[in-house]
Structures are given as structure tokens and as C-alpha cells.
Design an enzyme around this catalytic site. Structure first.
Site, mmCIF file in Angstrom:
data_model
loop_
_atom_site.group_PDB
_atom_site.id
_atom_site.type_symbol
_atom_site.label_atom_id
_atom_site.label_comp_id
_atom_site.label_asym_id
_atom_site.label_seq_id
_atom_site.Cartn_x
_atom_site.Cartn_y
_atom_site.Cartn_z
ATOM 1 N N ARG A 163 7.481 0.177 3.099
ATOM 2 C CA ARG A 163 7.825 -1.106 3.723
ATOM 3 C C ARG A 163 9.043 -1.717 3.048
ATOM 4 O O ARG A 163 9.994 -2.116 3.703
ATOM 5 C CB ARG A 163 6.627 -2.049 3.680
ATOM 6 C CG ARG A 163 5.660 -1.897 4.852
ATOM 7 C CD ARG A 163 5.146 -0.467 5.038
ATOM 8 N NE ARG A 163 4.268 -0.291 6.172
ATOM 9 C CZ ARG A 163 2.937 -0.237 6.091
ATOM 10 N NH1 ARG A 163 2.328 -0.314 4.911
ATOM 11 N NH2 ARG A 163 2.212 -0.087 7.182
ATOM 12 N N ASP A 192 6.541 5.550 5.615
ATOM 13 C CA ASP A 192 5.779 4.745 6.570
ATOM 14 C C ASP A 192 6.661 4.466 7.779
ATOM 15 O O ASP A 192 7.788 4.950 7.852
ATOM 16 C CB ASP A 192 5.245 3.451 5.924
ATOM 17 C CG ASP A 192 3.884 3.077 6.505
ATOM 18 O OD1 ASP A 192 3.812 2.857 7.720
ATOM 19 O OD2 ASP A 192 2.899 3.034 5.747
ATOM 20 N N HIS A 263 1.841 6.371 11.298
ATOM 21 C CA HIS A 263 2.751 5.705 10.360
ATOM 22 C C HIS A 263 4.009 6.537 10.149
ATOM 23 O O HIS A 263 4.494 6.700 9.021
ATOM 24 C CB HIS A 263 2.048 5.433 9.019
ATOM 25 C CG HIS A 263 1.056 4.304 9.105
ATOM 26 N ND1 HIS A 263 1.432 2.987 9.088
ATOM 27 C CD2 HIS A 263 -0.296 4.314 9.235
ATOM 28 C CE1 HIS A 263 0.339 2.215 9.194
ATOM 29 N NE2 HIS A 263 -0.712 2.998 9.296
ATOM 30 N N ASP A 326 -4.276 7.528 8.169
ATOM 31 C CA ASP A 326 -4.910 6.289 8.617
ATOM 32 C C ASP A 326 -4.276 5.752 9.893
ATOM 33 O O ASP A 326 -3.143 6.082 10.227
ATOM 34 C CB ASP A 326 -4.805 5.214 7.510
ATOM 35 C CG ASP A 326 -3.358 4.978 7.098
ATOM 36 O OD1 ASP A 326 -2.610 5.961 6.956
ATOM 37 O OD2 ASP A 326 -2.969 3.806 6.925
ATOM 38 N N GLU A 327 -5.031 4.917 10.570
ATOM 39 C CA GLU A 327 -4.545 4.077 11.668
ATOM 40 C C GLU A 327 -3.689 4.833 12.688
ATOM 41 O O GLU A 327 -2.566 4.435 12.985
ATOM 42 C CB GLU A 327 -3.740 2.895 11.088
ATOM 43 C CG GLU A 327 -4.584 1.999 10.200
ATOM 44 C CD GLU A 327 -3.815 0.826 9.619
ATOM 45 O OE1 GLU A 327 -4.393 -0.272 9.565
ATOM 46 O OE2 GLU A 327 -2.647 0.990 9.195
ATOM 47 N N TRP A 408 -11.368 3.261 2.432
ATOM 48 C CA TRP A 408 -10.769 1.913 2.393
ATOM 49 C C TRP A 408 -11.397 0.970 3.397
ATOM 50 O O TRP A 408 -11.407 -0.225 3.201
ATOM 51 C CB TRP A 408 -9.244 1.985 2.614
ATOM 52 C CG TRP A 408 -8.801 2.245 4.022
ATOM 53 C CD1 TRP A 408 -8.772 3.453 4.655
ATOM 54 C CD2 TRP A 408 -8.296 1.299 4.970
ATOM 55 N NE1 TRP A 408 -8.299 3.319 5.932
ATOM 56 C CE2 TRP A 408 -7.989 2.009 6.154
ATOM 57 C CE3 TRP A 408 -8.069 -0.079 4.931
ATOM 58 C CZ2 TRP A 408 -7.473 1.381 7.293
ATOM 59 C CZ3 TRP A 408 -7.555 -0.716 6.066
ATOM 60 C CH2 TRP A 408 -7.261 0.024 7.232
ATOM 61 N N TYR A 434 -7.490 -4.514 -2.378
ATOM 62 C CA TYR A 434 -6.138 -4.572 -1.805
ATOM 63 C C TYR A 434 -5.329 -5.687 -2.487
ATOM 64 O O TYR A 434 -5.635 -6.877 -2.351
ATOM 65 C CB TYR A 434 -6.205 -4.784 -0.281
ATOM 66 C CG TYR A 434 -6.241 -3.470 0.491
ATOM 67 C CD1 TYR A 434 -6.705 -2.294 -0.109
ATOM 68 C CD2 TYR A 434 -5.797 -3.381 1.811
ATOM 69 C CE1 TYR A 434 -6.730 -1.087 0.592
ATOM 70 C CE2 TYR A 434 -5.811 -2.189 2.515
ATOM 71 C CZ TYR A 434 -6.282 -1.046 1.893
ATOM 72 O OH TYR A 434 -6.302 0.149 2.583
ATOM 73 N N ASP A 436 -2.408 -6.700 -1.781
ATOM 74 C CA ASP A 436 -1.627 -7.571 -0.896
ATOM 75 C C ASP A 436 -2.480 -8.765 -0.444
ATOM 76 O O ASP A 436 -1.941 -9.749 0.046
ATOM 77 C CB ASP A 436 -1.077 -6.797 0.314
ATOM 78 C CG ASP A 436 -2.165 -6.079 1.098
ATOM 79 O OD1 ASP A 436 -3.081 -5.504 0.465
ATOM 80 O OD2 ASP A 436 -2.115 -6.093 2.344
ATOM 81 N N TRP A 473 0.030 -2.871 -1.043
ATOM 82 C CA TRP A 473 0.704 -2.671 0.249
ATOM 83 C C TRP A 473 1.906 -3.595 0.325
ATOM 84 O O TRP A 473 1.875 -4.715 -0.190
ATOM 85 C CB TRP A 473 -0.277 -2.927 1.398
ATOM 86 C CG TRP A 473 -1.330 -1.869 1.461
ATOM 87 C CD1 TRP A 473 -2.646 -1.990 1.099
ATOM 88 C CD2 TRP A 473 -1.165 -0.511 1.869
ATOM 89 N NE1 TRP A 473 -3.297 -0.793 1.268
ATOM 90 C CE2 TRP A 473 -2.413 0.134 1.739
ATOM 91 C CE3 TRP A 473 -0.082 0.238 2.344
ATOM 92 C CZ2 TRP A 473 -2.619 1.484 2.056
ATOM 93 C CZ3 TRP A 473 -0.277 1.573 2.663
ATOM 94 C CH2 TRP A 473 -1.530 2.188 2.519
ATOM 95 N N GLU A 475 3.915 -4.844 3.071
ATOM 96 C CA GLU A 475 4.484 -5.477 4.269
ATOM 97 C C GLU A 475 5.177 -6.815 4.019
ATOM 98 O O GLU A 475 6.208 -7.082 4.588
ATOM 99 C CB GLU A 475 3.406 -5.681 5.339
ATOM 100 C CG GLU A 475 3.069 -4.408 6.102
ATOM 101 C CD GLU A 475 1.839 -3.717 5.551
ATOM 102 O OE1 GLU A 475 1.534 -3.895 4.358
ATOM 103 O OE2 GLU A 475 1.171 -2.991 6.325
HETATM 104 C C1 ACM Z 1 -4.596 1.430 5.089
HETATM 105 O O1 ACM Z 1 -4.723 0.306 4.610
HETATM 106 N N1 ACM Z 1 -4.030 1.572 6.289
HETATM 107 C C2 ACM Z 1 -5.023 2.620 4.390
#
Ligand code: ACM
Length: 526
Positions: A163, A192, A263, A326-327, A408, A434, A436, A473, A475
């Protein structure tokens, strides 16, 4: 009579509280396993000799730290009668202390640090550094006997530079702080949607295109405001090699994370044929989960990912390679005729099955190179997100054995599912780890209360929990100052969560021991 009874009751209470009190505690983070304070003090000065034995690298690092922190110049010597700090290796101690444990003995005459490995000696040094009391130009260490070893072998901090690129000096600073806290895994989130940060020689556009964006979303997730400022940055392979060496000197393994199949917008911006649509896209400045994903049904895309991993493996000695996972939004796969045909031909019933089959291919590729794959817990095929259709996760494919699942999100029973299927797990439960997240959501005390072994997990599975990770993280973390605010002091709490036995944890004691770090962090500008 009443008086006698209450005296007796008081005595009983006292006895009870003494017997319930664990062992002696000391101002060291993470709190060691066994501490015995002894009478007298050792006086540290420029006349104190460092006797390195087979631990020259570790002894030199202590020499440098004492110089930097206190202006003390200690000499490395082969031997001395007294007034020394001696480092020694004794492989036989491995049985009791493992690969990372140590013995630290401080007497008024001398100090010895003994361990089975140089890592253990290194950790003994980190404890010793925290025990130095400075009084003007006098430096003393109270006599003590410490026997110590970690609860978990995996004590990780993750930095997301996809990020926002932070750069090598910041990474080295974080490695220094991790080392002092006896953390041993730096999980480096290098790719990412918003940026690709690692030079790959075979695919130069990954960095010439993928490491740059025009503008970045500012504020928070739904914001329509963009800063209009270009952002870029990446590490050359040479820079990465230097950072790996810096970490290794501090007994830290760097685990690289290369995100796939989601990602991946920055990579697709560099090479549009990696996606399903083949349409050019820009490296996005918007945060949140994107739609662009690698087309894992295309052999050319698989070859690309294997080429990338080949270069990653050549750089990173880490046994574990992280592939994210992920995601993943399945919309593009579901809309693509080629993907659908591939799924039919390979009898893959759902997009989650396709993801698992892909992940297994990658994990077999890595296993063939003597590496172990790790991924976020989506790789098990569970439904974790509102954006995922329930019917898209009815996975029947089984993840390859030997895979490490980094937990997670989702219900804690998913950990039981993972370990009962035989997978090793790293616990990075977002609501607890986390970085963040705000201090309102995860206070220092809450971070400190994290137990990597979830409540209720059957004892036969405890050994499947390799340890813990805390995640920075990136962002909304444009600069180092913002990052430091989120990381410190919580990093110290996570370090103790990973090292110290629950019976030896105490938040008040931990808060007292933090004083050493606050002083240090004030000086270093954190
Ligand atoms: C994550 O927080 N997307 C691993």
C-alpha cells in the site's frame, strides 16, 4: 480469640497468595521463564571485557549497542580473569532450552550467557541489555540467574508495503526493535493491488509499471477524495539481499509474501494478460478488495507465477514462502468462458475449488523446491466474506498437507478445523492482532491479553499452533510517523504473547518493564 482467628486467616491468605504467585518477575520484555534475583550488582564499564567464544557476531552486536546507547567502549578479548561478559555455546542445553533458550548469570564478578545456539546467546544479550541501570556515568546490573526459552517458535511482525512503500531504513529500524523483543519472523507483504515492491528480473514491468500509482484514496474506506500525489517505490534484489542479511544477523527470518490469485491489480496493470479480461488497468489508488484476479486457468499465468516464485526463492532463504490467498472476488472467474471450461474439464465444482486446486499446484511447486507454503485462511475454502456467495465456497478440494494456514478471520472453530485436518496454524486473529486497528479497538492491554492458543482448543492440537503474527496493514499509513504510532508500544505486547508462558504474564509488570522501551523510543524518535 477473634484476633487469633483473623491473624490466622491473614496468615493463610498470605501463604495462599505467595504460593499462587508465579516466579519472580523482572523488567524484561518478553518476561523470561525463570528468574532468581541474587544479592549484589555487577558494574559495567569500558574495562569490562567481552569474551565472545564462538559467538563473535553476537558479541560484536552487544559491543555496538553499548557504544551507541551508553558511549561505552568494551573490548572483545579471548579471556579475562574477572569483570567480563562471556558467551558460550553448549549444544547439550538444546534438550532443555531448545533452539532459542538461554541461561543468563549475572554475579558481582562477571556475566555469562550460555545457550545451545547463537540464537539463544543473542536472546540472552537482549535480556541483558534491558537489565542495565544507568545512573549518571555508572552502569550496573543487579545479580540474577535467568533460565529462559520461548513458548512459540513463530513470533512474527508483518509489514505491508504494497500500500505504501516505506523503504530499507524503516525496515531495518523495525528489525532492530523486533530483535530486542526476541521476535523472529519478519513477514514482508511485498505485493498488493496498489503496488508491486520487489524487483523480478524476468518481468521488469512489475516494478517499472506496477510499483507506481498516480493518486491515492485518502480519509477512509468509502472516501471519494484522492490526494492527487504520485506514490512509488520498490526494492531491487540487491537491496533485498542486504536486508535479509541484516535480519539474519538478528536471528530474524524474512518470510516474503507474494499475493495470488487476488490482490494482484498492480501485476495485472503491468501485464494485462495475467487477468481474465486482458483489458489495460491502472495501478489503483483506491483501497478495499478489487475485482481483478489472476487467471489461474491459463498455463501462461501459472508459468509467470512460478517464474516469480523462482526468483523469490533464489533470494529468500526462508523455508516458508507466503502466497497470500486472501479476499479473492470470484466475479471475473465466473464471467470468463475459459475459466468455466477449465473448471468443467478439471471437475472443479466451485470457484473456491478452483482456488484450492491452484493453491495446491503452487504449494507442490514450492515443495519441489524444498519450501513450505503459507497462506491466509481463505485458502481452506471457507466463506469469510459477505462478498462471497455461499455456493461458491462449497469446496471439496483438499489443501495440500504441509501447508501453513495463517488464521486471521472467521469463527475460531475454523482453527480447530485447520489443525484437526493436520495443518499448522499461525494465529493472527484480526480483532486481536491487527496493528492498523485503532487503540480504541485494540488497546495495549487487549493486545497483551492475546493468547495464540484459542480458548477451548483441545490440548492435542496445541502443538499445531506455531505461534502468532501481528500485522501492520498499510492502507491508511502513508508515512513512518503514522506507522510508528500504530506499532509502538503494541509490538512489545505481541512479543510477550509469543514468548512468555501465560502463567508468567502480568500486565502491571509488563507496563513497568515498558519504561526501558519508552526511554529508548523517545531517543530514537518513535
Ligand atoms: C487480510 O487481512 N486480508 C489478510
Amino acid at each position: 480469640m477473634l484476633k487469633l482467628r483473623s491473624t490466622l486467616a491473614f496468615a493463610c491468605l498470605l501463604l495462599l497468595s505467595v504460593s499462587a504467585m508465579p516466579l519472580q518477575a523482572i523488567n524484561i520484555i518478553p518476561q523470561p521463564s525463570e528468574v532468581k534475583t541474587l544479592p549484589g550488582t555487577f558494574s559495567l564499564s569500558g574495562a569490562t571485557a567481552l569474551i565472545p567464544g564462538r559467538c563473535t557476531g553476537e558479541a560484536s552486536q552487544l559491543q555496538q549497542a553499548l557504544q551507541e546507547t551508553y558511549g561505552l567502549s568494551l573490548a572483545l578479548k579471548p579471556a579475562a580473569k574477572n569483570n567480563y561478559i562471556r558467551f558460550s555455546l553448549n549444544e547439550k542445553l538444546g534438550k532443555e532450552l531448545g533452539k532459542e533458550g538461554y541461561l543468563l548469570q549475572v554475579s558481582p564478578e562477571n556475566i555469562t550467557i550460555t545457550a545451545a545456539t547463537t540464537a539463544g546467546v543473542f536472546y540472552g544479550i537482549q535480556s541483558l541489555r534491558q537489565l542495565i541501570t544507568a545512573n549518571g556515568n555508572e552502569y550496573t546490573i543487579g545479580a540474577v540467574s535467568i533460565k529462559d526459552k520461548p513458548r512459540f517458535g513463530w513470533r512474527a511482525f508483518m509489514l505491508d508495503e504494497g500500500r505504501y512503500f516505506k523503504g530499507g531504513e524503516t525496515v531495518k529500524h523495525l528489525l532492530d526493535e523486533m530483535a530486542l523483543l526476541k521476535m523472529n519472523v519478519f513477514h514482508w507483504h511485498l505485493t498488493d493491488d496498489q503496488g508491486w515492491r520487489i524487483e523480478i528480473k524476468k518481468y521488469p514491468l512489475l516494478t517499472t509499471v506496477g510499483s507506481k500509482r498516480d493518486s491515492t484514496q485518502s480519509g477512509t474506506w468509502n472516501s471519494k477524495v484522492y490526494d492527487g500525489k504520485p506514490h512509488e517505490g520498490f526494492y531491487t534484489q540487491e537491496q533485498i539481499r542486504e536486508i535479509i542479511k541484516y535480519a539474519a544477523d538478528r536471528h530474524i527470518t524474512i518470510v516474503p509474501e507474494i499475493e495470488m490469485p487476488g490482490h494482484s491489480s498492480a501485476a495485472i496493470a503491468a501485464y494485462p494478460w495475467l487477468g481474465t479480461t486482458h483489458k489495460p488497468i491502472k495501478v489503483p489508488g483506491k483501497f478495499g478488495v478489487h475485482y481483478d484476479v489472476f487467471n489461474v486457468s491459463d498455463p501462461r499465468v501459472i508459468a509467470f507465477l512460478e517464474d516469480v516464485l523462482q526468483e523469490v526463492i533464489a533470494l529468500f532463504p526462508s523455508k516458508v514462502i507466503h502466497i497470500g490467498g486472501d479476499e479473492v472476488k470470484y466475479d471475473q472467474w465466473k464471467a470468463d468462458a475459459g475459466v468455466k471450461a477449465y473448471m468443467k474439464a478439471h471437475k472443479l465444482g466451485s470457484p473456491a475449488d478452483l482456488q484450492i486446486a491452484f493453491t495446491n499446484n503452487i504449494s507442490n511447486f514450492l515443495a519441489g523446491k524444498n519450501r513450505r507454503m503459507a497462506g491466509w485462511n481463505e485458502i481452506m475454502g471457507s466463506k469469510l466474506h459477505e462478498f462471497t456467495d455461499s455456493k461458491d465456497v462449497s469446496a471439496t478440494e483438499k489443501l495440500a498437507t504441509g501447508t501453513i494456514v495463517q488464521f486471521w478471520k472467521g469463527e475460531l472453530k475454523l482453527i480447530t478445523e485447520a489443525v484437526s485436518k493436520g495443518y499448522d496454524v499461525i494465529n493472527s486473529y484480526h480483532a486481536m492482532t491487527y496493528l492498523d486497528y485503532s487503540y480504541q479497538d485494540i488497546s495495549l492491554e487487549k493486545a497483551y491479553s492475546f493468547d495464540p492458543i484459542p480458548e477451548g482448543l483441545a490440548p492435542e492440537y496445541h502443538a499445531k499452533i506455531l505461534g502468532s503474527g501481528c500485522q501492520m496493514w498499510g492502507e491508511w499509513i502513508p508515512d513512518v510517523k503514522t506507522m510508528n504510532h500504530q506499532v509502538f508500544p503494541r509490538l512489545a505486547a505481541y512479543a510477550e504473547d509469543g514468548w512468555t508462558l501465560p502463567a508468567n504474564k502480568n500486565f502491571t509488570q509488563f507496563s513497568n518493564a515498558l519504561q526501558y522501551f519508552y526511554t529508548r523510543w523517545n531517543i530514537t524518535g518513535v
